[in-house]
Design a protein around this motif. Structure first.
Motif, PDB file in Angstrom:
ATOM      1  N   PHE A 217       1.116  -1.088   0.173  1.00 43.56           N
ATOM      2  CA  PHE A 217       0.122  -0.021  -0.004  1.00 43.56           C
ATOM      3  C   PHE A 217       1.082   1.329  -0.174  1.00 43.56           C
ATOM      4  O   PHE A 217       0.027   1.669  -0.432  1.00 43.56           O
ATOM      5  CB  PHE A 217      -1.097  -0.106   0.884  1.00 43.56           C
ATOM      6  N   TYR A 218       1.814   1.251   1.047  1.00 49.07           N
ATOM      7  CA  TYR A 218       3.020   2.071   0.381  1.00 49.07           C
ATOM      8  C   TYR A 218       3.540   2.501  -0.109  1.00 49.07           C
ATOM      9  O   TYR A 218       2.947   3.547  -1.108  1.00 49.07           O
ATOM     10  CB  TYR A 218       4.373   1.665   1.756  1.00 49.07           C
ATOM     11  N   GLN A 219       3.502   1.655  -1.085  1.00 49.81           N
ATOM     12  CA  GLN A 219       4.210   1.576  -2.716  1.00 49.81           C
ATOM     13  C   GLN A 219       3.639   2.488  -3.415  1.00 49.81           C
ATOM     14  O   GLN A 219       3.586   3.269  -4.393  1.00 49.81           O
ATOM     15  CB  GLN A 219       4.974   0.597  -3.263  1.00 49.81           C
ATOM     16  N   THR A 220       1.957   2.333  -3.810  1.00 49.08           N
ATOM     17  CA  THR A 220       0.926   2.429  -4.340  1.00 49.08           C
ATOM     18  C   THR A 220       0.012   3.910  -4.014  1.00 49.08           C
ATOM     19  O   THR A 220       0.994   4.763  -5.012  1.00 49.08           O
ATOM     20  CB  THR A 220      -0.388   1.747  -4.758  1.00 49.08           C
ATOM     21  N   PHE A 221       0.741   3.970  -3.087  1.00 49.06           N
ATOM     22  CA  PHE A 221       0.871   5.697  -2.049  1.00 49.06           C
ATOM     23  C   PHE A 221       2.134   5.955  -2.915  1.00 49.06           C
ATOM     24  O   PHE A 221       1.530   7.556  -2.584  1.00 49.06           O
ATOM     25  CB  PHE A 221       0.197   5.346  -0.982  1.00 49.06           C
ATOM     26  N   MET A 222       2.305   5.940  -2.526  1.00 45.40           N
ATOM     27  CA  MET A 222       3.162   7.075  -3.115  1.00 45.40           C
ATOM     28  C   MET A 222       3.793   7.643  -4.916  1.00 45.40           C
ATOM     29  O   MET A 222       4.809   7.922  -5.132  1.00 45.40           O
ATOM     30  CB  MET A 222       5.667   6.185  -2.834  1.00 45.40           C
ATOM     31  N   GLY A 223       3.502   6.160  -4.868  1.00 50.93           N
ATOM     32  CA  GLY A 223       3.354   6.210  -6.970  1.00 50.93           C
ATOM     33  C   GLY A 223       3.040   7.780  -7.024  1.00 50.93           C
ATOM     34  O   GLY A 223       3.455   8.384  -7.808  1.00 50.93           O
ATOM     35  N   TYR A 224       1.696   8.001  -6.716  1.00 47.11           N
ATOM     36  CA  TYR A 224       1.507   8.999  -6.537  1.00 47.11           C
ATOM     37  C   TYR A 224       2.267  10.350  -5.990  1.00 47.11           C
ATOM     38  O   TYR A 224       2.773  11.368  -6.382  1.00 47.11           O
ATOM     39  CB  TYR A 224       0.457   9.800  -6.232  1.00 47.11           C
ATOM     40  N   SER A 236     -11.701   6.407  -5.116  1.00 51.74           N
ATOM     41  CA  SER A 236     -11.978   7.413  -4.832  1.00 51.74           C
ATOM     42  C   SER A 236     -11.790   8.170  -3.500  1.00 51.74           C
ATOM     43  O   SER A 236     -12.172   6.955  -2.905  1.00 51.74           O
ATOM     44  CB  SER A 236     -13.399   7.492  -5.840  1.00 51.74           C
ATOM     45  N   LEU A 237     -11.510   9.047  -3.391  1.00 51.14           N
ATOM     46  CA  LEU A 237     -11.276   9.620  -2.148  1.00 51.14           C
ATOM     47  C   LEU A 237     -12.889   9.401  -1.408  1.00 51.14           C
ATOM     48  O   LEU A 237     -13.335   9.167  -0.139  1.00 51.14           O
ATOM     49  CB  LEU A 237     -11.627  10.866  -1.647  1.00 51.14           C
ATOM     50  N   SER A 238     -13.768   9.740  -2.426  1.00 49.21           N
ATOM     51  CA  SER A 238     -15.778   9.211  -1.683  1.00 49.21           C
ATOM     52  C   SER A 238     -15.766   8.228  -1.486  1.00 49.21           C
ATOM     53  O   SER A 238     -16.802   8.137  -0.165  1.00 49.21           O
ATOM     54  CB  SER A 238     -16.616  10.475  -3.247  1.00 49.21           C
ATOM     55  N   ASN A 239     -15.572   7.187  -1.914  1.00 45.19           N
ATOM     56  CA  ASN A 239     -15.310   5.405  -1.434  1.00 45.19           C
ATOM     57  C   ASN A 239     -15.265   5.403  -0.237  1.00 45.19           C
ATOM     58  O   ASN A 239     -15.479   4.675   0.503  1.00 45.19           O
ATOM     59  CB  ASN A 239     -15.481   4.683  -2.360  1.00 45.19           C
ATOM     60  N   ALA A 271     -10.706  16.058   3.394  1.00 43.87           N
ATOM     61  CA  ALA A 271     -10.214  16.355   1.820  1.00 43.87           C
ATOM     62  C   ALA A 271     -11.980  16.685   0.982  1.00 43.87           C
ATOM     63  O   ALA A 271     -11.958  17.533   0.054  1.00 43.87           O
ATOM     64  CB  ALA A 271      -9.913  15.167   1.387  1.00 43.87           C
ATOM     65  N   MET A 272     -12.872  16.034   1.600  1.00 46.02           N
ATOM     66  CA  MET A 272     -14.423  16.313   0.818  1.00 46.02           C
ATOM     67  C   MET A 272     -15.124  17.817   0.897  1.00 46.02           C
ATOM     68  O   MET A 272     -15.773  18.190  -0.036  1.00 46.02           O
ATOM     69  CB  MET A 272     -15.314  14.857   1.330  1.00 46.02           C
ATOM     70  N   ALA A 273     -13.918  18.164   2.004  1.00 53.72           N
ATOM     71  CA  ALA A 273     -15.591  19.899   2.990  1.00 53.72           C
ATOM     72  C   ALA A 273     -14.217  20.681   1.619  1.00 53.72           C
ATOM     73  O   ALA A 273     -14.681  21.686   1.689  1.00 53.72           O
ATOM     74  CB  ALA A 273     -14.598  19.700   4.311  1.00 53.72           C
ATOM     75  N   ASN A 274     -12.955  20.473   1.414  1.00 51.62           N
ATOM     76  CA  ASN A 274     -12.382  21.277   0.537  1.00 51.62           C
ATOM     77  C   ASN A 274     -12.527  20.524  -1.090  1.00 51.62           C
ATOM     78  O   ASN A 274     -10.641  21.206  -1.202  1.00 51.62           O
ATOM     79  CB  ASN A 274     -11.466  21.143   1.361  1.00 51.62           C
ATOM     80  N   GLY A 275     -13.752  20.446  -1.572  1.00 51.28           N
ATOM     81  CA  GLY A 275     -13.021  20.840  -3.203  1.00 51.28           C
ATOM     82  C   GLY A 275     -13.161  19.026  -3.635  1.00 51.28           C
ATOM     83  O   GLY A 275     -12.728  18.487  -5.113  1.00 51.28           O
ATOM     84  N   HIS A 285      -4.452  10.976  -3.747  1.00 53.88           N
ATOM     85  CA  HIS A 285      -4.266  12.138  -3.511  1.00 53.88           C
ATOM     86  C   HIS A 285      -4.612  13.063  -1.938  1.00 53.88           C
ATOM     87  O   HIS A 285      -4.508  14.170  -1.673  1.00 53.88           O
ATOM     88  CB  HIS A 285      -5.908  13.180  -4.399  1.00 53.88           C
ATOM     89  N   LEU A 286      -5.004  12.283  -1.115  1.00 49.54           N
ATOM     90  CA  LEU A 286      -5.301  12.810   0.684  1.00 49.54           C
ATOM     91  C   LEU A 286      -3.971  14.033   0.870  1.00 49.54           C
ATOM     92  O   LEU A 286      -4.243  14.702   1.796  1.00 49.54           O
ATOM     93  CB  LEU A 286      -5.535  11.751   1.318  1.00 49.54           C
TER      94      LEU A 286
END
Length: 297
Positions: A217-224, A236-239, A271-275, A285-286
């Motif tokens: 999970f760290y590796q895919t997170f750091m991919g961004y 998605s952030l919403s999910n 994140a959700m409250a700020n667009g 993207h969090l």
């Protein structure tokens, strides 16, 4: 070709469902699908041998096992209501969505009244593994129903764990997502703090990657966060925010304090409250939203 008397329906051919359905039909099961908004996955699956139905009721009339891969419990309940007029006694609904287990159990009682079974079989991993047929799956079902659905699930899952009875798959999925999304909140805050105290992301990564704190999970997170790949982890952030609300609901019903789970949920609420855009912003993207909350671009 797989020898089977089962006829499979699939509802929800989005990011995850498209790959799952592709594996079902390519590995020999007769498959019926239905369009929602995007016709491209339907046309692709039909080209591989699937049949398109005109409605959910038509799917129900023609199938013995029907998979749902939807956003959450409201969408699942709506789909089952639309399926109900066509459902036949003995058929099985398999809910692969991340759903509220209390809703799953209520639906199970409603379906049992018309002789229809349900299994909850939520997923772990990403659309890449869905396409490859190597997802993880945790299943809540009676033993005989698990025996029926397991060969179909095995077309798209490399790891299948029969957790227990109805609702247990969804309970385990919420625990799984609490852990993974908790990592995301920790990584985001650690990266913001790292930058605030003058340690660049690349140097942070050199220490963590390959060490005891490293993981898939760290590796895919750091991919961004490190490489700028916006699609490194397409969840998605919403999910994520929805799943964490379900975690809180499950904990509330069990009278368990949620010191950590609520803190993680609130990171995603920022994140959700700020667009945060449910369609375009994914879990890694969090880190951007937490950075901006701390005055970092």
């Amino acid at each position: 070709m797989t020898q089977t008397n089962e006829k499979i329906g699939f509802i929800g051919i989005g990011l995850m469902g498209h790959g799952m359905a592709k594996n079902i039909v390519e590995k020999g099961f007769p498959l019926t699908v239905v369009a929602h908004r995007n016709r491209a996955p339907v046309e692709d699956l039909v080209s591989r041998g699937a049949v398109e139905a005109a409605s959910l009721e038509e799917v129900a009339r023609g199938c013995t096992i029907i998979f749902l891969c939807l956003t959450g419990s409201p969408e699942v309940a709506a789909a089952i209501a639309a399926l109900k007029p066509g459902l036949r006694a003995g058929s099985v609904i398999v809910d692969c969505s991340t759903s509220d287990p209390t809703v799953t159990q209520r639906i199970a009682v409603e379906l049992a009244a018309i002789g229809v079974h349900i299994a909850d079989a939520p997923l772990s991993r990403t659309p890449k593994e869905a396409w490859a047929g190597t997802l993880d799956c945790m299943v809540g079902a009676e033993v005989d129903i698990f025996a029926r659905v397991q060969p179909v699930i095995a077309t798209w899952a490399a790891k299948i764990v029969h957790i227990g009875g109805i609702g247990d798959g969804h309970r385990m999925k919420l625990l799984n997502n609490f852990l993974s999304l908790g990592y995301a909140a920790l990584y985001s805050e650690a990266l913001a703090l790292s930058r605030k105290v003058g340690i660049p992301v690349a140097e942070f990564d050199k220490v963590i990657r390959g060490g005891r704190m490293d993981c898939g999970f760290y590796q895919t997170f750091m991919g961004y966060a490190l490489e700028g790949n916006r699609e490194a982890h397409k969840f998605s952030l919403s999910n994520a925010y929805k799943d964490l609300r379900y975690v809180e609901s499950m904990a509330n019903a069990a009278t368990v304090t949620t010191t950590m789970a609520s803190a993680v949920k609130n990171s995603f609420a920022v994140a959700m409250a700020n667009g945060g855009n449910g369609a375009a912003d994914y879990v890694p993207h969090l880190s951007d939203f937490i950075a901006r909350a701390n005055g970092i671009e």
